[in-house]
Design a protein around this motif. Sequence first.
Motif, PDB file in Angstrom:
ATOM      1  N   HIS A  11      37.652  53.629  39.630  1.00 17.34           N
ATOM      2  CA  HIS A  11      39.102  53.446  39.637  1.00 17.34           C
ATOM      3  C   HIS A  11      39.797  54.164  40.791  1.00 17.34           C
ATOM      4  N   ALA A  14      41.087  51.804  44.049  1.00 15.85           N
ATOM      5  CA  ALA A  14      41.874  50.714  43.469  1.00 15.85           C
ATOM      6  C   ALA A  14      41.950  49.481  44.369  1.00 15.85           C
ATOM      7  N   SER A  15      41.721  49.650  45.657  1.00 15.95           N
ATOM      8  CA  SER A  15      41.824  48.516  46.576  1.00 15.95           C
ATOM      9  C   SER A  15      40.559  47.659  46.610  1.00 15.95           C
ATOM     10  N   ARG A  17      37.792  44.921  45.855  1.00 19.69           N
ATOM     11  CA  ARG A  17      37.776  43.563  45.318  1.00 19.69           C
ATOM     12  C   ARG A  17      36.335  43.166  45.150  1.00 19.69           C
ATOM     13  N   PRO A  18      35.874  42.809  44.003  1.00 23.87           N
ATOM     14  CA  PRO A  18      36.578  42.707  42.740  1.00 23.87           C
ATOM     15  C   PRO A  18      37.171  44.052  42.309  1.00 23.87           C
ATOM     16  N   THR A  19      38.205  43.979  41.526  1.00 23.94           N
ATOM     17  CA  THR A  19      38.967  45.154  41.117  1.00 23.94           C
ATOM     18  C   THR A  19      38.195  46.046  40.147  1.00 23.94           C
ATOM     19  N   PRO A  20      38.623  47.290  39.998  1.00 24.67           N
ATOM     20  CA  PRO A  20      38.021  48.154  38.989  1.00 24.67           C
ATOM     21  C   PRO A  20      38.114  47.547  37.577  1.00 24.67           C
ATOM     22  N   ARG A  21      39.184  46.839  37.287  1.00 19.40           N
ATOM     23  CA  ARG A  21      39.321  46.187  35.974  1.00 19.40           C
ATOM     24  C   ARG A  21      38.228  45.125  35.784  1.00 19.40           C
TER      25      ARG A  21
END
Length: 96
Positions: A11, A14-15, A17-21
């Motif tokens: 996390h 955060a930038s 891609r794919p995102t941390p989510r």
Amino acid sequence: SPYVGRYESLHRYASLRPTPRAALRYLRRVTCDAGVVAVMRAHNWRVGVVDELAVVGEVGRTDVCLMGLNTNRGERVSLRIRTDNLRGFQPLTYVR
């Protein structure tokens, strides 16, 4: 998965891609895989934290290439889920 306490991604990046989510969803997918669940159930194993391992080295190209790390007998299991170029995730069959 009922065998995992919690999940953590990279996390602080955060930038990515794919995102941390998206990484959290992928980690959940790995631990909910039928084969993984069967092994966990058969051995009555529990994992405190499943997290994303930062990419170090290149798969099959460098001497240093850690794909996973089990710390303190399952207190934390870290998995390298991102590709070498950080633009995607490893195939599920590589990770599970």
